[in-house]
Write a protein that holds these residues in place. Structure first.
Motif, PDB file in Angstrom:
ATOM      1  N   LEU A   3      19.897   1.396 -17.434  1.00 31.26           N
ATOM      2  CA  LEU A   3      19.745   2.228 -18.637  1.00 31.26           C
ATOM      3  C   LEU A   3      18.955   1.495 -19.713  1.00 31.26           C
ATOM      4  O   LEU A   3      18.116   2.084 -20.397  1.00 31.26           O
ATOM      5  CB  LEU A   3      21.110   2.653 -19.176  1.00 31.26           C
ATOM      6  N   TRP A   4      19.188   0.195 -19.856  1.00 30.93           N
ATOM      7  CA  TRP A   4      18.417  -0.592 -20.803  1.00 30.93           C
ATOM      8  C   TRP A   4      16.934  -0.573 -20.419  1.00 30.93           C
ATOM      9  O   TRP A   4      16.064  -0.433 -21.271  1.00 30.93           O
ATOM     10  CB  TRP A   4      18.920  -2.046 -20.862  1.00 30.93           C
ATOM     11  N   TRP A   7      15.427   2.751 -21.358  1.00 27.69           N
ATOM     12  CA  TRP A   7      15.277   2.813 -22.805  1.00 27.69           C
ATOM     13  C   TRP A   7      14.114   1.933 -23.272  1.00 27.69           C
ATOM     14  O   TRP A   7      13.304   2.337 -24.104  1.00 27.69           O
ATOM     15  CB  TRP A   7      16.588   2.377 -23.459  1.00 27.69           C
ATOM     16  N   ASN A   8      14.007   0.725 -22.715  1.00 25.54           N
ATOM     17  CA  ASN A   8      12.937  -0.195 -23.074  1.00 25.54           C
ATOM     18  C   ASN A   8      11.568   0.381 -22.698  1.00 25.54           C
ATOM     19  O   ASN A   8      10.609   0.310 -23.472  1.00 25.54           O
ATOM     20  CB  ASN A   8      13.157  -1.546 -22.390  1.00 25.54           C
ATOM     21  N   ARG A  10      10.787   3.534 -22.346  1.00 28.06           N
ATOM     22  CA  ARG A  10      10.533   4.647 -23.261  1.00 28.06           C
ATOM     23  C   ARG A  10       9.961   4.135 -24.578  1.00 28.06           C
ATOM     24  O   ARG A  10       8.989   4.666 -25.100  1.00 28.06           O
ATOM     25  CB  ARG A  10      11.833   5.412 -23.522  1.00 28.06           C
ATOM     26  N   ASN A  11      10.576   3.075 -25.114  1.00 27.36           N
ATOM     27  CA  ASN A  11      10.093   2.511 -26.376  1.00 27.36           C
ATOM     28  C   ASN A  11       8.676   1.970 -26.252  1.00 27.36           C
ATOM     29  O   ASN A  11       7.854   2.149 -27.149  1.00 27.36           O
ATOM     30  CB  ASN A  11      11.038   1.416 -26.870  1.00 27.36           C
ATOM     31  N   THR A  29      12.966  -4.253 -14.510  1.00 31.49           N
ATOM     32  CA  THR A  29      14.358  -4.345 -14.954  1.00 31.49           C
ATOM     33  C   THR A  29      15.166  -5.244 -14.024  1.00 31.49           C
ATOM     34  O   THR A  29      15.952  -6.079 -14.483  1.00 31.49           O
ATOM     35  CB  THR A  29      14.990  -2.945 -15.040  1.00 31.49           C
TER      36      THR A  29
END
Length: 96
Positions: A3-4, A7-8, A10-11, A29
Motif C-alpha cells: 500500500l505504501w 501511495w508513493n 501515485r505521489n 516496493t
C-alpha cells in the motif's frame, strides 16, 4: 508495504509526472522492503516469521477505524503473481 508503494507511486505521478508499469512499481516496493529488512537485520531487530505470529490474534478494529489485511503470492515458475486484501470495519467486511 505494498500500500505504501502504491501511495508513493501515485505521489510521484502527480508531483513529478513519473509513470511506470504496475510490475515496476511492485518490484521497486519489494526491493525497498528487502533493504528495510536487511537494515533491521543489521541492527539486530529481526524475529523469525513464526516468532512474529506465534501469539498474534486478529481483533476487529475500533468503530472509527478500518483494518486492511493483505496477502501476496509470487509464482516465478509461471511468471505470475496474485494479491488479495480484506478491508474490515468493526461490523462489515469488504473483500477484493
Amino acid at each position: 508495504m505494498i500500500l505504501w508503494g502504491i501511495w508513493n507511486r501515485r505521489n510521484e505521478k502527480l508531483r513529478e509526472a513519473k509513470d511506470a508499469q504496475p510490475q515496476i512499481s511492485v518490484n521497486n516496493t519489494l526491493q525497498f522492503f528487502n533493504k528495510w529488512c536487511h537494515a533491521r537485520h543489521q541492527a539486530g531487530h529481526t524475529l523469525t516469521h513464526h516468532e512474529q505470529h506465534r501469539n498474534e490474534r486478529w481483533t476487529k478494529p475500533m468503530a472509527e477505524f478500518l483494518k486492511c489485511n493483505i496477502d501476496i503470492a509470487i509464482f516465478k515458475v509461471i511468471n505470475n503473481n496474485g494479491l488479495n486484501y480484506v478491508i474490515r470495519r468493526s461490523s462489515r467486511v469488504t473483500q477484493s
